[in-house]
Design a protein around this motif. Sequence first.
Motif, mmCIF file in Angstrom:
data_model
loop_
_atom_site.group_PDB
_atom_site.id
_atom_site.type_symbol
_atom_site.label_atom_id
_atom_site.label_comp_id
_atom_site.label_asym_id
_atom_site.label_seq_id
_atom_site.Cartn_x
_atom_site.Cartn_y
_atom_site.Cartn_z
ATOM 1 N N TRP A 11 -25.127 56.498 -51.306
ATOM 2 C CA TRP A 11 -25.627 57.447 -52.304
ATOM 3 C C TRP A 11 -25.487 58.863 -51.764
ATOM 4 N N VAL A 12 -25.441 59.828 -52.693
ATOM 5 C CA VAL A 12 -25.282 61.238 -52.343
ATOM 6 C C VAL A 12 -26.223 62.057 -53.213
ATOM 7 N N PHE A 13 -27.082 62.836 -52.571
ATOM 8 C CA PHE A 13 -27.938 63.772 -53.286
ATOM 9 C C PHE A 13 -27.812 65.137 -52.621
ATOM 10 N N GLY A 14 -28.001 66.168 -53.404
ATOM 11 C CA GLY A 14 -27.895 67.502 -52.829
ATOM 12 C C GLY A 14 -28.170 68.575 -53.846
ATOM 13 N N VAL A 15 -27.844 69.799 -53.471
ATOM 14 C CA VAL A 15 -28.113 70.956 -54.319
ATOM 15 C C VAL A 15 -26.879 71.851 -54.356
ATOM 16 N N ALA A 16 -26.872 72.760 -55.307
ATOM 17 C CA ALA A 16 -25.812 73.756 -55.386
ATOM 18 C C ALA A 16 -26.177 74.956 -54.529
ATOM 19 N N GLY A 17 -25.202 75.461 -53.791
ATOM 20 C CA GLY A 17 -25.374 76.720 -53.096
ATOM 21 C C GLY A 17 -25.001 77.870 -54.009
ATOM 22 N N ASN A 18 -25.098 79.085 -53.505
ATOM 23 C CA ASN A 18 -24.812 80.246 -54.339
ATOM 24 C C ASN A 18 -23.323 80.462 -54.570
ATOM 25 N N HIS A 19 -22.455 79.677 -53.911
ATOM 26 C CA HIS A 19 -21.016 79.778 -54.143
ATOM 27 C C HIS A 19 -20.452 78.576 -54.905
ATOM 28 N N ASP A 20 -21.325 77.670 -55.330
ATOM 29 C CA ASP A 20 -20.884 76.391 -55.898
ATOM 30 C C ASP A 20 -20.965 76.354 -57.413
ATOM 31 N N ASP A 21 -19.852 76.017 -58.047
ATOM 32 C CA ASP A 21 -19.845 75.681 -59.465
ATOM 33 C C ASP A 21 -19.939 74.161 -59.560
ATOM 34 N N VAL A 22 -21.096 73.658 -60.000
ATOM 35 C CA VAL A 22 -21.329 72.213 -60.037
ATOM 36 C C VAL A 22 -21.287 71.661 -61.458
ATOM 37 N N ARG A 23 -20.803 72.457 -62.405
ATOM 38 C CA ARG A 23 -20.810 72.005 -63.803
ATOM 39 C C ARG A 23 -19.964 70.757 -64.013
ATOM 40 N N ALA A 24 -18.929 70.578 -63.198
ATOM 41 C CA ALA A 24 -18.064 69.408 -63.353
ATOM 42 C C ALA A 24 -18.561 68.200 -62.569
ATOM 43 N N VAL A 25 -19.620 68.371 -61.793
ATOM 44 C CA VAL A 25 -20.140 67.263 -60.982
ATOM 45 C C VAL A 25 -21.088 66.444 -61.848
ATOM 46 N N LYS A 26 -20.516 65.614 -62.665
ATOM 47 C CA LYS A 26 -21.297 64.783 -63.570
ATOM 48 C C LYS A 26 -20.733 63.374 -63.569
ATOM 49 N N ASN A 27 -21.621 62.418 -63.823
ATOM 50 C CA ASN A 27 -21.216 61.021 -64.017
ATOM 51 C C ASN A 27 -20.479 60.437 -62.822
ATOM 52 N N LEU A 28 -20.771 60.958 -61.618
ATOM 53 C CA LEU A 28 -20.218 60.355 -60.413
ATOM 54 C C LEU A 28 -21.123 59.199 -59.991
ATOM 55 N N ALA A 29 -20.517 58.106 -59.589
ATOM 56 C CA ALA A 29 -21.313 56.968 -59.136
ATOM 57 C C ALA A 29 -22.088 57.350 -57.880
ATOM 58 N N ALA A 56 -24.215 59.584 -57.135
ATOM 59 C CA ALA A 56 -24.345 60.983 -56.736
ATOM 60 C C ALA A 56 -25.099 61.773 -57.795
ATOM 61 N N GLN A 57 -25.902 62.751 -57.320
ATOM 62 C CA GLN A 57 -26.626 63.612 -58.253
ATOM 63 C C GLN A 57 -26.922 64.950 -57.607
ATOM 64 N N VAL A 58 -26.614 66.022 -58.352
ATOM 65 C CA VAL A 58 -27.006 67.368 -57.949
ATOM 66 C C VAL A 58 -28.438 67.590 -58.427
ATOM 67 N N LEU A 59 -29.312 67.945 -57.516
ATOM 68 C CA LEU A 59 -30.725 68.129 -57.841
ATOM 69 C C LEU A 59 -31.052 69.605 -58.012
ATOM 70 N N ASP A 60 -31.861 69.901 -58.988
ATOM 71 C CA ASP A 60 -32.423 71.244 -59.130
ATOM 72 C C ASP A 60 -33.751 71.122 -59.861
ATOM 73 N N THR A 61 -34.800 71.023 -59.086
ATOM 74 C CA THR A 61 -36.164 70.801 -59.567
ATOM 75 C C THR A 61 -36.354 69.373 -60.033
ATOM 76 N N GLU A 62 -35.624 68.447 -59.435
ATOM 77 C CA GLU A 62 -35.838 67.023 -59.678
ATOM 78 C C GLU A 62 -36.249 66.337 -58.386
ATOM 79 N N VAL A 63 -36.962 65.237 -58.548
ATOM 80 C CA VAL A 63 -37.262 64.332 -57.442
ATOM 81 C C VAL A 63 -36.805 62.946 -57.870
ATOM 82 N N VAL A 64 -35.949 62.335 -57.061
ATOM 83 C CA VAL A 64 -35.432 61.008 -57.375
ATOM 84 C C VAL A 64 -35.846 60.043 -56.259
ATOM 85 N N GLU A 65 -35.818 58.762 -56.573
ATOM 86 C CA GLU A 65 -36.137 57.758 -55.558
ATOM 87 C C GLU A 65 -34.964 56.798 -55.427
#
Length: 281
Positions: free
Chosen positions: A149-167, A169-178
């Motif tokens: 599994w992969v979890f993480g956040v966007a930095g100030n240089h990252d465009d993460v709009r295309a990071v969707k529906n990856l097995a 993996a999830q970009v977190l921003d004010t989420e908590v996952v288990e």
Amino acid sequence: MATTGSGCREFVWFHGQRRRVGMRLRSVEPRPFFRLRYLNAARGGGTEVRQLCFERGTVGRLPEGVSAIIATADLQGIVADPYTNESTLLGVAVVQALESLALEGEVPDLSCCGAILAGDLFSVPEANRRGGFGDVKPVWTAFSAAFRWVFGVAGNHDDVRAVKNLANAQVLDTEVVERDGLRIGGVGLIAGNSLKPGRRLEVEQLEHLELVLAERPDILVLHEGPSRGPEFPGNPAVTEALVAGTALTICGHVHWPRPTAPGDDRVLNVCERVLVLRGVD
């Protein structure tokens, strides 16, 4: 609730059952076990050759089925193919290097490892200009394909709009996952001028952080982390916000001479490094 002598919570198992009581850092080895050469934008313009350090550390016992957690951030460089001269984002090359190290027994099988990405994974293709803002989907895709599994956040240089529906993996921003019994929370971006990419007003950033801390994650992922003194810089407002927090905080954005500040087992700075964290009893 079981606690360590320092008051930090840890994972414990009893009578065949697991109850979550947090995580703490145990140790970080003083020397890297591997270095990866890459091209980086030099200050003042142009390109320079750098070396990315791969280091080992230990945390309290990891959940069953998770052999290690591999954390990294600020992979703002490229690796050029010696035959075609085509550039690959450094983060993609990191996954390739880890796969080779796994075959050599230097790190566990990546399919049994979790990955934490603490932001800033973009580089301009020629690695001749610092900063920039661009798509980091290739890096997230490479990690997603290799890791449990992969979890993480966007930095100030990252465009993460295309990071969707990856097995896995999830970009977190004010989420908590288990996942695997670990509660992982994240707040991306940095505090600053909200008219610029990758930034939000400091008061809003701190509100997002407060919401995540209220959920009591075991691991908190930030791009911009706290300060731990002149040699270990960060955002003082984040420092104050984390005073009452018990999560193991993984961050980047500014480079520290070591992943941890002296006497601190709560904050891991993985800016421009790859840290392999194994569990210990």
